[in-house]
Scaffold this motif. Structure first.
Motif, PDB file in Angstrom:
ATOM      1  N   PRO A 108      -0.064   4.040   0.201  1.00 48.85           N
ATOM      2  CA  PRO A 108       1.010   3.412  -0.565  1.00 48.85           C
ATOM      3  C   PRO A 108       0.826   3.674  -2.064  1.00 48.85           C
ATOM      4  CG  PRO A 108      -0.593   1.770   0.150  1.00 48.85           C
ATOM      5  CD  PRO A 108      -1.027   3.076   0.743  1.00 48.85           C
ATOM      6  N   LEU A 112       3.561  -0.608  -4.562  1.00 58.56           N
ATOM      7  CA  LEU A 112       3.703  -1.075  -3.173  1.00 58.56           C
ATOM      8  C   LEU A 112       2.400  -1.723  -2.692  1.00 58.56           C
ATOM      9  CD1 LEU A 112       5.588  -1.194  -0.712  1.00 58.56           C
ATOM     10  CD2 LEU A 112       4.774   1.092  -0.075  1.00 58.56           C
ATOM     11  N   THR A 116       1.888  -5.662  -1.696  1.00 60.36           N
ATOM     12  CA  THR A 116       1.410  -6.006  -0.339  1.00 60.36           C
ATOM     13  C   THR A 116       0.157  -6.872  -0.418  1.00 60.36           C
ATOM     14  OG1 THR A 116       2.305  -3.901   0.417  1.00 60.36           O
ATOM     15  CG2 THR A 116       0.831  -5.051   1.919  1.00 60.36           C
ATOM     16  N   ALA A 149       1.564   2.933   4.093  1.00 63.50           N
ATOM     17  CA  ALA A 149       3.022   2.927   3.918  1.00 63.50           C
ATOM     18  C   ALA A 149       3.650   3.723   5.051  1.00 63.50           C
ATOM     19  CB  ALA A 149       3.389   3.538   2.572  1.00 63.50           C
ATOM     20  N   GLU A 152       9.864   5.964   5.027  1.00 64.77           N
ATOM     21  CA  GLU A 152      11.032   5.300   4.425  1.00 64.77           C
ATOM     22  C   GLU A 152      12.310   5.601   5.193  1.00 64.77           C
ATOM     23  OE1 GLU A 152      11.083   4.635  -0.063  1.00 64.77           O
ATOM     24  OE2 GLU A 152      10.058   6.568   0.154  1.00 64.77           O
ATOM     25  N   THR A 158       8.279   4.253  13.345  1.00 62.20           N
ATOM     26  CA  THR A 158       7.384   3.582  12.419  1.00 62.20           C
ATOM     27  C   THR A 158       6.592   2.499  13.135  1.00 62.20           C
ATOM     28  OG1 THR A 158       7.268   2.530  10.245  1.00 62.20           O
ATOM     29  CG2 THR A 158       9.118   1.882  11.646  1.00 62.20           C
ATOM     30  N   ASP A 160       4.829  -1.716  12.468  1.00 64.63           N
ATOM     31  CA  ASP A 160       4.665  -2.863  11.575  1.00 64.63           C
ATOM     32  C   ASP A 160       3.186  -3.178  11.386  1.00 64.63           C
ATOM     33  OD1 ASP A 160       7.297  -3.181  11.027  1.00 64.63           O
ATOM     34  OD2 ASP A 160       7.659  -4.721  12.520  1.00 64.63           O
ATOM     35  N   ASN A 174       1.703  -2.133   7.824  1.00 67.71           N
ATOM     36  CA  ASN A 174       2.652  -1.277   7.117  1.00 67.71           C
ATOM     37  C   ASN A 174       3.162  -2.030   5.895  1.00 67.71           C
ATOM     38  OD1 ASN A 174       4.724   0.332   6.224  1.00 67.71           O
ATOM     39  ND2 ASN A 174       5.819   0.393   8.197  1.00 67.71           N
ATOM     40  N   ALA A 175       2.905  -1.481   4.722  1.00 64.20           N
ATOM     41  CA  ALA A 175       3.337  -2.129   3.487  1.00 64.20           C
ATOM     42  C   ALA A 175       4.855  -2.264   3.435  1.00 64.20           C
ATOM     43  CB  ALA A 175       2.847  -1.318   2.283  1.00 64.20           C
ATOM     44  N   ARG A 176       5.542  -1.447   4.221  1.00 66.11           N
ATOM     45  CA  ARG A 176       7.006  -1.547   4.279  1.00 66.11           C
ATOM     46  C   ARG A 176       7.457  -2.313   5.518  1.00 66.11           C
ATOM     47  NH1 ARG A 176       6.751   4.322   2.683  1.00 66.11           N
ATOM     48  NH2 ARG A 176       7.158   4.323   0.444  1.00 66.11           N
ATOM     49  N   THR A 179       8.457  -8.020   4.612  1.00 67.41           N
ATOM     50  CA  THR A 179       8.998  -8.136   3.257  1.00 67.41           C
ATOM     51  C   THR A 179       8.820  -9.535   2.686  1.00 67.41           C
ATOM     52  OG1 THR A 179      11.154  -8.622   4.223  1.00 67.41           O
ATOM     53  CG2 THR A 179      10.740  -6.332   3.579  1.00 67.41           C
TER      54      THR A 179
END
Lengths: 303, 52
Positions: A108, A112, A116, A149, A152, A158, A160, A174-176, A179
């Motif tokens: 990341p 980000l 996180t 990360a 996108e 992907t 989690d 996962n930093a993304r 939220t």
């Protein structure tokens, strides 16, 4: 798990230590070290990669991994760090052992990562306030929270979070993937639950179903082996318990309450769906039956 | 020369079932990295799971 790792290394180095270039005194030191204190997930990973190299008769690789196993590594406390923030070669190992597509766990960027880390700190603070037993258990079970990360691209596959038997004590977030703080608190309860189940399995499985038999899973769109369904169902109960306790404690921000209640209802549905698959198709070991009964008893009491 | 792997009783080792799964997968021609992940990694999303 540590005791089994220590006993295994004692056995392996006793049988083939010379071929692996491991001095007996050094092996004894490492075995004692493993018995005495928590170990880094990397040490478990190096062990598995070493025995897989032995299995494949890749002697040079096995020797290099045996040498790595001899190196001491501090594993006190819970470390939160980005995927690349570790010794050379370890990031590749973590990707290899944690996820099926290593490319999906990138380093990341600084912003980000900082966001996180802040969210993880806040999630622990929330758990400390509303469900301190869970917070303490997570800190006990996990040695490393690894931040990566995910892609996108909304169409890309992907993740989690991820945990692996072969990197016991590590969890990849996962930093993304999350939220908000409430989701991160649930993710920590979830992933530490997998590590707890791995710890139960040091001498055998939770289920007897073959991996080729796949079933619908409450948390995945793709069909999963019964072991995966079992894990998913168990960790759903753990997330339900975490949310229930957080809500009851008053620790959840009133603005998040509606979302928390929606999550709670989803966990209830997902547990029922997963448990129905287990009841219909699961061939559980005595240990597996005992473990899932604890989750069933909790969910029944919470209904 | 005796192979190193034949000197060990794998059932005495931590995670021998996972090791056996991985060995079988490799013998079947699976990609090692992917199979290790598939076999032992429980890769779950908290709510949405794998998104395609």
């Amino acid at each position: 798990m540590r005791e089994r790792l220590a006993a295994t290394l004692d056995y392996v180095f006793g049988e083939v230590g010379e071929e692996l270039g491991v001095d007996r005194a050094e092996a004894d030191r490492v075995v004692s070290e493993i018995r005495a204190a928590p170990q880094s997930p990397n040490r478990f990973g190096a062990y598995y990669e070493m025995v897989l190299a032995v299995e494949s008769d890749e002697l040079d690789e096995a020797r290099a991994l045996a040498s790595e196993l001899m190196a001491s590594a501090d594993a006190s406390g819970l470390r939160v760090a980005a995927i690349e923030d570790r010794a050379p070669g370890q990031a590749e190992r973590y990707r290899r052992l944690l996820i099926s597509e290593p490319g999906m766990a990138a380093q990341p960027d600084a912003t980000l990562l900082a966001d996180t880390e802040e969210r993880i700190d806040a999630a622990f603070a929330l758990l400390d306030q509303g469900f301190p037993q869970m917070s303490a258990e997570i800190r006990e079970l996990l040695r490393e929270i690894v931040i990566a990360a995910g892609p996108e691209d909304p169409k890309a596959i992907t993740f989690d979070g991820a945990s692996s038997y072969m990197l016991w004590g590590a969890t990849l977030l996962n930093a993304r993937g999350q939220t908000n703080v409430l989701d991160t608190a649930q993710a920590l309860a979830h992933e530490s639950g997998h590590n707890l189940l791995f710890g139960f399995c040091t001498s055998g499985s939770l289920v007897e179903n073959a991996d080729e038999e796949v079933f619908s899973s409450p948390l995945r769109k793709d069909p999963r082996p019964m072991d995966g369904v079992f894990h998913a169902t168990y960790v759903v109960a753990r997330m339900h318990q975490t949310l229930t306790r957080l809500l009851a404690s008053g620790a959840v921000d009133p603005a998040d309450r509606e979302r928390a209640l929606a999550d709670l209802a989803a966990h209830q549905r997902n547990f029922a769906a997963g448990d129905a698959v287990i009841r219909e198709n699961g061939r559980l070991t005595p240990l597996g039956a005992e473990v899932i009964e604890t989750a069933r008893a909790y969910m029944a009491s919470a209904a | 020369m005796q192979k190193l792997s034949s000197k060990l009783d794998w059932t005495r080792m931590l995670g021998f079932e996972q090791i056996a799964d991985t060995r079988n997968a490799v013998q079947e021609g699976a990609k090692l990295d992917a199979k290790v992940g598939l076999k032992v990694g429980v890769k779950l999303g908290t709510k949405e799971g794998v998104k395609a």
